[in-house]
Design an enzyme around this catalytic site. Sequence first.
Site, PDB file in Angstrom:
ATOM      1  N   CYS B  87       0.840  -1.199   0.000  1.00 44.82           N
ATOM      2  CA  CYS B  87       0.000   0.000   0.000  1.00 44.82           C
ATOM      3  C   CYS B  87       0.878   1.255   0.000  1.00 44.82           C
ATOM      4  O   CYS B  87       1.615   1.475  -0.956  1.00 44.82           O
ATOM      5  CB  CYS B  87      -0.988  -0.044   1.180  1.00 44.82           C
ATOM      6  SG  CYS B  87      -2.336   1.142   0.998  1.00 44.82           S
ATOM      7  N   HIS B 191      -3.856  -4.707   0.024  1.00 48.80           N
ATOM      8  CA  HIS B 191      -3.376  -5.264   1.290  1.00 48.80           C
ATOM      9  C   HIS B 191      -3.419  -6.788   1.227  1.00 48.80           C
ATOM     10  O   HIS B 191      -4.472  -7.369   1.487  1.00 48.80           O
ATOM     11  CB  HIS B 191      -4.248  -4.774   2.443  1.00 48.80           C
ATOM     12  CG  HIS B 191      -3.976  -3.360   2.835  1.00 48.80           C
ATOM     13  ND1 HIS B 191      -2.967  -3.010   3.693  1.00 48.80           N
ATOM     14  CD2 HIS B 191      -4.548  -2.204   2.444  1.00 48.80           C
ATOM     15  CE1 HIS B 191      -2.928  -1.702   3.840  1.00 48.80           C
ATOM     16  NE2 HIS B 191      -3.885  -1.182   3.089  1.00 48.80           N
ATOM     17  N   GLU B 193      -2.258  -8.896   3.269  1.00 46.83           N
ATOM     18  CA  GLU B 193      -2.512  -9.431   4.623  1.00 46.83           C
ATOM     19  C   GLU B 193      -3.988  -9.381   4.993  1.00 46.83           C
ATOM     20  O   GLU B 193      -4.408  -9.964   5.981  1.00 46.83           O
ATOM     21  CB  GLU B 193      -1.647  -8.686   5.652  1.00 46.83           C
ATOM     22  CG  GLU B 193      -2.097  -7.281   6.049  1.00 46.83           C
ATOM     23  CD  GLU B 193      -1.844  -6.195   5.009  1.00 46.83           C
ATOM     24  OE1 GLU B 193      -1.367  -6.521   3.903  1.00 46.83           O
ATOM     25  OE2 GLU B 193      -2.139  -5.019   5.294  1.00 46.83           O
TER      26      GLU B 193
END
Lengths: 251, 209
Positions: B87, B191, B193
Amino acid sequence: MLKKRIIPTLLFNNLKLVKGINFRSWRTAGSIMQAIRIYNIREVDELILLDIAATNSKKKVDLELVEEIANECFMPLTFGGGINSIKDISELLKAGADKVCINTAACEDYDFIYKACKTFGNQAIVGSVDYKNEQNENIIYSNSGTKKTKLIFKDHLLELEKIGVGEVIITSIDKDGTLDGYDINTLKLATTMLKIPVIASGGAGSFEDMLNTIEKANVSALAAASIYHFTKHTPLDVKKYLNEKKIPVRI
Amino acid sequence: MTISKNKRILVVESEIGNTGSVSRAIKNLGYDPIVSKKKEDIFSSSHIILPGVGSFDQGIAKLEKYDLKNNLIKAADEKGIFLLGICLGMQMLATTGYENKETKGLDLIPGTIEKLEVNKSLRLPHIGWNQVDFNVSNKLITDIPDKKDFYFVHSYFFKSRFKKYEVGCTNYGMNFPSIINKDNIFGVQFHPEKSLKFGIKIIENFLKI
């Protein structure tokens, strides 16, 4: 293409999952971790978790619970309840929240929201707006729907956007838990006025209603609780239906 | 899951990233990451992940405050340590950013950070799940199907100087690169994650390089 998000909202009180009608008549809907595990397996788009007792009992969201949830969920997590300081937000984000949802403090102190957006980035701050319709006016309520404010719906939303919140979740207290449909007209008013994403909340009861709300009010996401707790429908069922109707969703 | 002993994974601690979520995802894969901003930890790592949320100018200011900017440039550029920016972490790899004010980035991949040009019907920030189209094959996207959705939250994008570094792209009113790679340096605008199994797979692929 950006997908419309279908978000289960989990309301909890001392690790018990609860759901009410019009922000009252709370009934227990199971254990919070059990629900989280199911949503994780089902790979939902995002989760919103609200501690409904936090503000009024002046306690904070349980950070250990946030960590426990974040350890199992690799999807965006929004937490809310009792947040009124930069330290609260910092601790929640550290514990594993991606965004925080702020309602009462946003009604009482715009400067705090401004500082929060500056400190953590606007993507981390979700403005939560609860309202009731009284004599054809939308009146903003705080403290989990227990306190009437003097704020005007339109002005409050525009102010939150100007201050810098990344998105807003708008909940009709009148519709909450009734399963009889979102307040489409008010949501449409909000999306027309705002440039940030709007999450619809309160009243989701049928697939047709969810489709209508996306098509007519042009919201970015649909949050719902009762429909998932008290009917056999899952977020995936909703998405399959919307997909058939040519609404972009993540399947 | 086998734990690889010879990988030394560092998640850069800089007050601007969701280091908790990123290290949780890495631990879930069976690795043991360290979260640090110390020079010696940077130079002794094999893989560095630079997470980041917030604005470009503030992000770079934090990296400069802890001397991370110079150390990360040296680690990636001179030592060849693998680096993945997530990001804002990806955006900071660029030459210059234009969020709030003109700010010099790490200049590890040539490009500028500019605001998404979207028409009035599209909202900003660009928040939610959006599709990534692969342009070329790359180690970072091994075993990930083309055109899968990943979770995005941003208003600015990486305008790459050279098309050849764009591994994947996404459309939101305009096409922008969502995965970039130059030599040992990688960046993802979304993202991973927070993007469920295919997102976690991207992190795994990076750590296996």
